[in-house]
Design a protein around this motif. Structure first.
Motif, PDB file in Angstrom:
ATOM      1  N   UNK A  32       0.836  -1.208   0.000  1.00  0.00           N
ATOM      2  CA  UNK A  32       0.000   0.000   0.000  1.00  0.00           C
ATOM      3  C   UNK A  32       0.868   1.254   0.000  1.00  0.00           C
ATOM      4  N   UNK A  33       1.917   1.248   0.801  1.00  0.00           N
ATOM      5  CA  UNK A  33       2.807   2.408   0.847  1.00  0.00           C
ATOM      6  C   UNK A  33       3.561   2.589  -0.466  1.00  0.00           C
ATOM      7  N   UNK A  34       4.010   1.486  -1.069  1.00  0.00           N
ATOM      8  CA  UNK A  34       4.655   1.584  -2.386  1.00  0.00           C
ATOM      9  C   UNK A  34       3.703   2.232  -3.387  1.00  0.00           C
ATOM     10  N   UNK A  35       2.473   1.777  -3.384  1.00  0.00           N
ATOM     11  CA  UNK A  35       1.443   2.311  -4.275  1.00  0.00           C
ATOM     12  C   UNK A  35       1.296   3.824  -4.070  1.00  0.00           C
ATOM     13  N   UNK A  36       1.095   4.240  -2.822  1.00  0.00           N
ATOM     14  CA  UNK A  36       0.845   5.651  -2.527  1.00  0.00           C
ATOM     15  C   UNK A  36       2.058   6.536  -2.804  1.00  0.00           C
ATOM     16  N   UNK A  37       3.237   6.081  -2.404  1.00  0.00           N
ATOM     17  CA  UNK A  37       4.446   6.887  -2.608  1.00  0.00           C
ATOM     18  C   UNK A  37       4.754   7.013  -4.091  1.00  0.00           C
ATOM     19  N   UNK A  70      -9.675  -3.405  -6.875  1.00  0.00           N
ATOM     20  CA  UNK A  70     -10.529  -2.479  -6.154  1.00  0.00           C
ATOM     21  C   UNK A  70     -11.914  -2.427  -6.775  1.00  0.00           C
ATOM     22  N   UNK A  71     -12.911  -2.476  -5.932  1.00  0.00           N
ATOM     23  CA  UNK A  71     -14.283  -2.301  -6.390  1.00  0.00           C
ATOM     24  C   UNK A  71     -14.668  -0.830  -6.405  1.00  0.00           C
ATOM     25  N   UNK A  72     -13.774   0.002  -5.937  1.00  0.00           N
ATOM     26  CA  UNK A  72     -14.046   1.433  -5.832  1.00  0.00           C
ATOM     27  C   UNK A  72     -13.521   2.155  -7.051  1.00  0.00           C
ATOM     28  N   UNK A  73     -14.075   3.310  -7.294  1.00  0.00           N
ATOM     29  CA  UNK A  73     -13.604   4.151  -8.394  1.00  0.00           C
ATOM     30  C   UNK A  73     -12.201   4.647  -8.067  1.00  0.00           C
ATOM     31  N   UNK A  74     -11.358   4.758  -9.077  1.00  0.00           N
ATOM     32  CA  UNK A  74      -9.996   5.247  -8.887  1.00  0.00           C
ATOM     33  C   UNK A  74      -9.970   6.602  -8.198  1.00  0.00           C
ATOM     34  N   UNK A  75     -10.945   7.443  -8.506  1.00  0.00           N
ATOM     35  CA  UNK A  75     -10.963   8.778  -7.919  1.00  0.00           C
ATOM     36  C   UNK A  75     -11.087   8.710  -6.401  1.00  0.00           C
ATOM     37  N   UNK A  76     -11.823   7.715  -5.897  1.00  0.00           N
ATOM     38  CA  UNK A  76     -11.934   7.544  -4.450  1.00  0.00           C
ATOM     39  C   UNK A  76     -10.610   7.161  -3.822  1.00  0.00           C
ATOM     40  N   UNK A  77      -9.864   6.300  -4.496  1.00  0.00           N
ATOM     41  CA  UNK A  77      -8.540   5.910  -4.015  1.00  0.00           C
ATOM     42  C   UNK A  77      -7.624   7.122  -4.015  1.00  0.00           C
ATOM     43  N   UNK A  78      -7.651   7.904  -5.099  1.00  0.00           N
ATOM     44  CA  UNK A  78      -6.802   9.089  -5.178  1.00  0.00           C
ATOM     45  C   UNK A  78      -7.167  10.108  -4.108  1.00  0.00           C
ATOM     46  N   UNK A  79      -8.461  10.285  -3.850  1.00  0.00           N
ATOM     47  CA  UNK A  79      -8.877  11.205  -2.782  1.00  0.00           C
ATOM     48  C   UNK A  79      -8.337  10.739  -1.439  1.00  0.00           C
ATOM     49  N   UNK A  80      -8.390   9.436  -1.210  1.00  0.00           N
ATOM     50  CA  UNK A  80      -7.902   8.877   0.046  1.00  0.00           C
ATOM     51  C   UNK A  80      -6.395   9.120   0.175  1.00  0.00           C
ATOM     52  N   UNK A  81      -5.645   8.917  -0.912  1.00  0.00           N
ATOM     53  CA  UNK A  81      -4.202   9.168  -0.878  1.00  0.00           C
ATOM     54  C   UNK A  81      -3.945  10.646  -0.611  1.00  0.00           C
ATOM     55  N   UNK A  82      -4.640  11.514  -1.337  1.00  0.00           N
ATOM     56  CA  UNK A  82      -4.439  12.953  -1.161  1.00  0.00           C
ATOM     57  C   UNK A  82      -4.774  13.389   0.262  1.00  0.00           C
ATOM     58  N   UNK A  83      -5.896  12.917   0.789  1.00  0.00           N
ATOM     59  CA  UNK A  83      -6.287  13.292   2.148  1.00  0.00           C
ATOM     60  C   UNK A  83      -5.284  12.771   3.158  1.00  0.00           C
ATOM     61  N   UNK A  84      -4.833  11.533   2.984  1.00  0.00           N
ATOM     62  CA  UNK A  84      -3.852  10.959   3.895  1.00  0.00           C
ATOM     63  C   UNK A  84      -2.549  11.734   3.844  1.00  0.00           C
ATOM     64  N   UNK A  85      -2.133  12.131   2.646  1.00  0.00           N
ATOM     65  CA  UNK A  85      -0.907  12.911   2.502  1.00  0.00           C
ATOM     66  C   UNK A  85      -1.077  14.263   3.183  1.00  0.00           C
ATOM     67  N   UNK A  91      -2.151   6.320   6.852  1.00  0.00           N
ATOM     68  CA  UNK A  91      -2.890   5.294   7.582  1.00  0.00           C
ATOM     69  C   UNK A  91      -4.253   4.984   7.002  1.00  0.00           C
ATOM     70  N   UNK A  92      -4.983   6.012   6.593  1.00  0.00           N
ATOM     71  CA  UNK A  92      -6.317   5.787   6.026  1.00  0.00           C
ATOM     72  C   UNK A  92      -6.218   5.021   4.711  1.00  0.00           C
ATOM     73  N   UNK A  93      -5.209   5.360   3.916  1.00  0.00           N
ATOM     74  CA  UNK A  93      -5.043   4.655   2.650  1.00  0.00           C
ATOM     75  C   UNK A  93      -4.636   3.205   2.889  1.00  0.00           C
ATOM     76  N   UNK A  94      -3.720   2.975   3.814  1.00  0.00           N
ATOM     77  CA  UNK A  94      -3.309   1.604   4.134  1.00  0.00           C
ATOM     78  C   UNK A  94      -4.503   0.811   4.622  1.00  0.00           C
ATOM     79  N   UNK A  95      -5.331   1.408   5.468  1.00  0.00           N
ATOM     80  CA  UNK A  95      -6.538   0.741   5.955  1.00  0.00           C
ATOM     81  C   UNK A  95      -7.476   0.395   4.802  1.00  0.00           C
ATOM     82  N   UNK A  96      -7.641   1.326   3.858  1.00  0.00           N
ATOM     83  CA  UNK A  96      -8.471   1.074   2.681  1.00  0.00           C
ATOM     84  C   UNK A  96      -7.945  -0.124   1.893  1.00  0.00           C
ATOM     85  N   UNK A  97      -6.639  -0.181   1.670  1.00  0.00           N
ATOM     86  CA  UNK A  97      -6.052  -1.287   0.911  1.00  0.00           C
ATOM     87  C   UNK A  97      -6.235  -2.600   1.654  1.00  0.00           C
ATOM     88  N   UNK A  98      -6.027  -2.604   2.970  1.00  0.00           N
ATOM     89  CA  UNK A  98      -6.219  -3.836   3.751  1.00  0.00           C
ATOM     90  C   UNK A  98      -7.659  -4.326   3.603  1.00  0.00           C
TER      91      UNK A  98
END
Length: 120
Positions: A32-37, A70-85, A91-98
């Motif tokens: 998850x961290x590799x993905x986000x970074x 992911x069953x979620x839209x990519x935009x939701x994942x990106x929002x989660x990464x942006x908000x977490x950053x 942490x929120x993004x890692x939780x989402x991936x788990x």
């Protein structure tokens, strides 16, 4: 913020981190961290999302996990990464991936012993 003149330096730092410190992390967290970074570095004009998901899946499959989808839209994942950053933590993004990995395992019928509790 994307800084093209620092891409090589940022990629070197990511690969160094992944080869050392990240090895102590659970594979789901590391992936998850590799993905986000990687998304944050954004080294390519196109294909950064696909490449980051491949990095995540490579980490999972190296340790016997099924691939993540992911069953979620990519935009939701990106929002989660942006908000977490923005919050200074992923942490929120890692939780989402788990949660998504657990859902992927459930979908294909692989038993999952509440990985979220084990990882977090």
């Amino acid at each position: 913020m994307r800084t093209p003149f620092k891409i090589q330096e940022q990629m070197n730092a990511l690969m160094s981190w992944n080869g050392r410190e990240a090895q102590a992390l659970h594979p789901i967290v590391r992936g998850a961290l590799l993905h986000a970074i990687f998304i944050g570095i954004h080294p390519f004009i196109d294909g950064n999302g696909r490449t980051s998901r491949l990095l995540l899946n490579l980490e999972l499959m190296k340790f016997g996990y099924e691939h993540y989808f992911s069953n979620r839209k990519s935009i939701g994942v990106l929002r989660c990464i942006r908000q977490s950053t923005y919050d200074r933590g992923l942490g929120k993004f890692v939780e989402l991936v788990v949660k998504e990995v657990e859902a992927s395992l459930d979908y294909i019928g692989v038993p999952c012993e509440n990985a979220l509790i084990q990882v977090m």
